[in-house]
Design a protein around this motif. Structure first.
Motif, PDB file in Angstrom:
ATOM      1  N   ASN A 135     161.094  25.315  86.885  1.00 19.70           N
ATOM      2  CA  ASN A 135     160.483  26.348  86.056  1.00 19.70           C
ATOM      3  C   ASN A 135     160.486  27.705  86.762  1.00 19.70           C
ATOM      4  N   ARG A 136     161.643  28.034  87.323  1.00 20.74           N
ATOM      5  CA  ARG A 136     161.795  29.312  88.026  1.00 20.74           C
ATOM      6  C   ARG A 136     163.043  30.023  87.530  1.00 20.74           C
ATOM      7  N   LYS A 137     163.070  31.339  87.729  1.00 20.42           N
ATOM      8  CA  LYS A 137     164.240  32.127  87.366  1.00 20.42           C
ATOM      9  C   LYS A 137     165.192  32.217  88.559  1.00 20.42           C
ATOM     10  N   VAL A 138     166.490  32.240  88.258  1.00 20.16           N
ATOM     11  CA  VAL A 138     167.473  32.453  89.318  1.00 20.16           C
ATOM     12  C   VAL A 138     167.309  33.884  89.833  1.00 20.16           C
ATOM     13  N   PRO A 139     167.047  34.079  91.141  1.00 16.32           N
ATOM     14  CA  PRO A 139     166.778  35.427  91.642  1.00 16.32           C
ATOM     15  C   PRO A 139     168.018  36.315  91.600  1.00 16.32           C
ATOM     16  N   THR A 140     167.825  37.553  91.161  1.00 17.00           N
ATOM     17  CA  THR A 140     168.917  38.533  91.179  1.00 17.00           C
ATOM     18  C   THR A 140     168.808  39.455  92.384  1.00 17.00           C
ATOM     19  N   GLY A 141     167.597  39.587  92.925  1.00 14.51           N
ATOM     20  CA  GLY A 141     167.396  40.468  94.066  1.00 14.51           C
ATOM     21  C   GLY A 141     166.586  39.798  95.158  1.00 14.51           C
ATOM     22  N   TRP A 142     166.516  40.478  96.298  1.00 16.08           N
ATOM     23  CA  TRP A 142     165.770  39.930  97.439  1.00 16.08           C
ATOM     24  C   TRP A 142     165.098  41.075  98.197  1.00 16.08           C
ATOM     25  N   LEU A 143     163.908  40.821  98.666  1.00 12.33           N
ATOM     26  CA  LEU A 143     163.155  41.813  99.443  1.00 12.33           C
ATOM     27  C   LEU A 143     162.932  41.267 100.848  1.00 12.33           C
ATOM     28  N   TYR A 144     163.295  42.069 101.847  1.00 12.10           N
ATOM     29  CA  TYR A 144     163.123  41.706 103.255  1.00 12.10           C
ATOM     30  C   TYR A 144     162.155  42.696 103.902  1.00 12.10           C
ATOM     31  N   VAL A 145     161.379  42.218 104.868  1.00 12.18           N
ATOM     32  CA  VAL A 145     160.434  43.080 105.577  1.00 12.18           C
ATOM     33  C   VAL A 145     160.612  42.897 107.079  1.00 12.18           C
ATOM     34  N   ARG A 146     160.679  44.019 107.797  1.00  9.12           N
ATOM     35  CA  ARG A 146     160.710  44.024 109.263  1.00  9.12           C
ATOM     36  C   ARG A 146     159.607  44.926 109.785  1.00  9.12           C
ATOM     37  N   GLN A 147     159.181  44.649 111.007  1.00  8.12           N
ATOM     38  CA  GLN A 147     158.193  45.479 111.685  1.00  8.12           C
ATOM     39  C   GLN A 147     158.421  45.339 113.178  1.00  8.12           C
ATOM     40  N   ASN A 148     158.376  46.459 113.900  1.00 12.46           N
ATOM     41  CA  ASN A 148     158.651  46.443 115.346  1.00 12.46           C
ATOM     42  C   ASN A 148     159.997  45.793 115.646  1.00 12.46           C
ATOM     43  N   PHE A 149     161.012  46.090 114.800  1.00 13.86           N
ATOM     44  CA  PHE A 149     162.389  45.623 114.974  1.00 13.86           C
ATOM     45  C   PHE A 149     162.530  44.105 114.836  1.00 13.86           C
ATOM     46  N   LYS A 150     161.582  43.451 114.166  1.00 11.48           N
ATOM     47  CA  LYS A 150     161.647  42.000 113.996  1.00 11.48           C
ATOM     48  C   LYS A 150     161.417  41.622 112.533  1.00 11.48           C
ATOM     49  N   ILE A 182     159.767  39.859 109.405  1.00  8.36           N
ATOM     50  CA  ILE A 182     158.404  39.399 109.146  1.00  8.36           C
ATOM     51  C   ILE A 182     158.397  38.378 108.009  1.00  8.36           C
ATOM     52  N   PHE A 183     158.918  38.759 106.852  1.00 10.10           N
ATOM     53  CA  PHE A 183     159.025  37.816 105.743  1.00 10.10           C
ATOM     54  C   PHE A 183     160.049  38.338 104.741  1.00 10.10           C
ATOM     55  N   ASP A 184     160.434  37.492 103.794  1.00  5.89           N
ATOM     56  CA  ASP A 184     161.352  37.901 102.733  1.00  5.89           C
ATOM     57  C   ASP A 184     161.132  37.007 101.528  1.00  5.89           C
ATOM     58  N   GLY A 185     161.659  37.434 100.374  1.00  3.99           N
ATOM     59  CA  GLY A 185     161.484  36.636  99.170  1.00  3.99           C
ATOM     60  C   GLY A 185     162.195  37.248  97.985  1.00  3.99           C
ATOM     61  N   PRO A 186     162.286  36.495  96.881  1.00  6.38           N
ATOM     62  CA  PRO A 186     163.042  36.938  95.710  1.00  6.38           C
ATOM     63  C   PRO A 186     162.321  38.003  94.887  1.00  6.38           C
ATOM     64  N   VAL A 187     163.105  38.916  94.319  1.00 10.08           N
ATOM     65  CA  VAL A 187     162.623  39.901  93.352  1.00 10.08           C
ATOM     66  C   VAL A 187     163.615  39.917  92.194  1.00 10.08           C
ATOM     67  N   GLU A 188     163.226  40.575  91.096  1.00  7.58           N
ATOM     68  CA  GLU A 188     164.096  40.641  89.918  1.00  7.58           C
ATOM     69  C   GLU A 188     164.643  42.057  89.746  1.00  7.58           C
ATOM     70  N   ILE A 189     165.940  42.150  89.521  1.00  9.68           N
ATOM     71  CA  ILE A 189     166.588  43.435  89.258  1.00  9.68           C
ATOM     72  C   ILE A 189     166.868  43.538  87.764  1.00  9.68           C
ATOM     73  N   ALA A 190     166.276  44.524  87.115  1.00 10.09           N
ATOM     74  CA  ALA A 190     166.550  44.745  85.693  1.00 10.09           C
ATOM     75  C   ALA A 190     167.965  45.286  85.527  1.00 10.09           C
TER      76      ALA A 190
END
Length: 412
Positions: free
Chosen positions: A277-292, A294-302
């Protein structure tokens, strides 16, 4: 963050400064234009300093894109070109590109890829910057402008986790009938006359956000996690299409009446996302801090068939107590070859020349509430967002922020 003092350096043919009388803790941004062979330092939209530079000559072209200062050395010698001196070196890639002092800064591209600066300016700039300050290299001259869309991230304090009653202090209370009982209190009450003082969180390191199209590795990792959750052993969630993942896909396909190929076919992908019951992700969001990372996950691109373009946002005056931040943004030219566009499912180019192109690109991104909240609780001065179709590239790695390389459109 570092504090600037007023710049009182006179105008000169090789180096020009815009003076500022106001000290600030805001991080600076460095913009290098290859067509004008110039460098401009910005505080938001305010020009702080300018200089002529010399970028890479034919065959050694300085890459265009979004970088940050990875390393600083007052005394440095080239590892590639006969120990050539590179005083006041500020590295922007681990593959050898840096800003540095040079005794030869002609008005045309002449370096082996680095950005040469006049001696006096190189020393001054070195004193103004810190590791992590952004450097934007563009093929044509561009400048940041204020972004006002309300959809951009706004700083906030994290929600305090509720305290368990088993961890709360017990204090006596007297009911109306005089019987003594114990009441659980969340915290100990202050003594009479005491003054309550709220302790606000300390300044946090800038966070780097990259929003791009979901890669094959992202999709594979997501499918690994879903298969594991369904009881198939797909191995560690690493995005690698290895033996365990193939075996898990085969087992799923066999159970669901599909040809057990072990490949992530369109039929298999549609089926497992429907089951979960999930959508196929079209986008992705990545997060870095202090050059490392941190986390990432799917987002939707219209409208994913339309290119996002390449856009860069920076935050200043971040105040979580007031949910206030100032965002500035800029759009970079970035040509997508036809083969890459087909692979990404892009059939229409981005409107990169529109004045509000950066805002419109961000408004196309659907970010889950939990991910948005996590980013907003990490915002600090100098935080940045990059939006691009290109994804993470080879220059992004250990000890870097997100590095985005842009391509100039071919002539004709």
């Amino acid at each position: 963050m570092f504090t600037r003092v007023s710049l009182g350096i006179a105008f000169a043919t090789s180096m020009l400064f815009a003076t500022t009388a106001m000290a600030t803790d805001a991080p600076l941004q460095i913009f290098v234009s290859k067509d004008t062979q110039s460098l401009v330092v910005y505080d938001g939209e305010q020009v702080v300093a300018t200089s002529n530079v010399s970028t890479g000559k034919a065959g050694h072209t300085t890459p265009s894109g979004i970088f940050s200062i990875l390393e600083k050395k007052k005394t440095h010698f080239s590892n590639l070109y006969d120990d050539a001196p590179m005083p006041f070196m500020q590295r922007i890639t681990w593959s050898g590109i840096a800003l540095h002092e040079s005794g030869s800064v002609p008005s045309y591209p002449a370096s082996h890829g680095c950005i040469r600066m006049p001696r006096k300016f190189a020393k001054t700039l070195y004193q103004m910057t810190k590791r992590g300050f952004h450097v934007v290299v563009s093929d044509r001259k561009i400048a940041p402008h204020t972004i006002t869309t309300a959809e951009l991230f706004k700083p906030r304090f994290p929600h305090p986790s509720p305290q368990l009653l088993s961890d709360a202090a017990l204090r006596p209370a007297m009911p109306s009938d005089g019987a003594r009982i114990e009441v659980a209190m969340a915290e100990t009450l202050p003594k009479a006359g005491a003054t309550a003082v709220a302790t606000l969180p300390q300044k946090i390191a800038p966070v780097r956000v990259l929003i791009t199209r979901a890669s094959d590795t992202d999709r594979a990792a997501t499918i690994q996690a879903m298969l594991n959750r369904l009881g198939y052993d797909a191995g560690p969630v690493d995005g690698l299409h290895g033996i365990k993942l193939r075996a898990a896909i085969k087992a799923y396909q066999d159970l669901h009446g599909q040809k057990p190929s072990g490949e992530m076919t369109q039929q298999f992908v549609a089926s497992i996302y429907k089951v979960m019951n999930r959508k196929v992700p079209t986008g992705w969001l990545y997060v870095r801090q202090n050059f490392k990372p941190i986390f990432d996950g799917p987002v939707e691109i219209a409208d994913p068939e339309i290119a996002l373009g390449t856009h860069f946002f920076t935050a200043s005056d971040v105040n979580a107590a007031q949910n206030h931040v100032r965002w500035h943004g800029v759009t970079l030219d970035n040509h997508i070859p036809d083969k890459t566009a087909r692979r990404l499912g892009i059939t229409r180019p981005a409107e990169s020349l529109a004045s509000d192109a950066a805002e419109r690109a961000f408004l196309r991104i659907g970010i889950p509430d939990d991910m948005r909240e996590r980013v907003e609780t990490m915002l600090g001065d100098g935080s940045s967002i990059t939006i691009t179709d290109n994804g993470t590239q080879h220059e992004t790695g250990l000890g870097t922020d997100f590095i985005t390389i842009t391509r100039k459109a071919p002539r004709g």
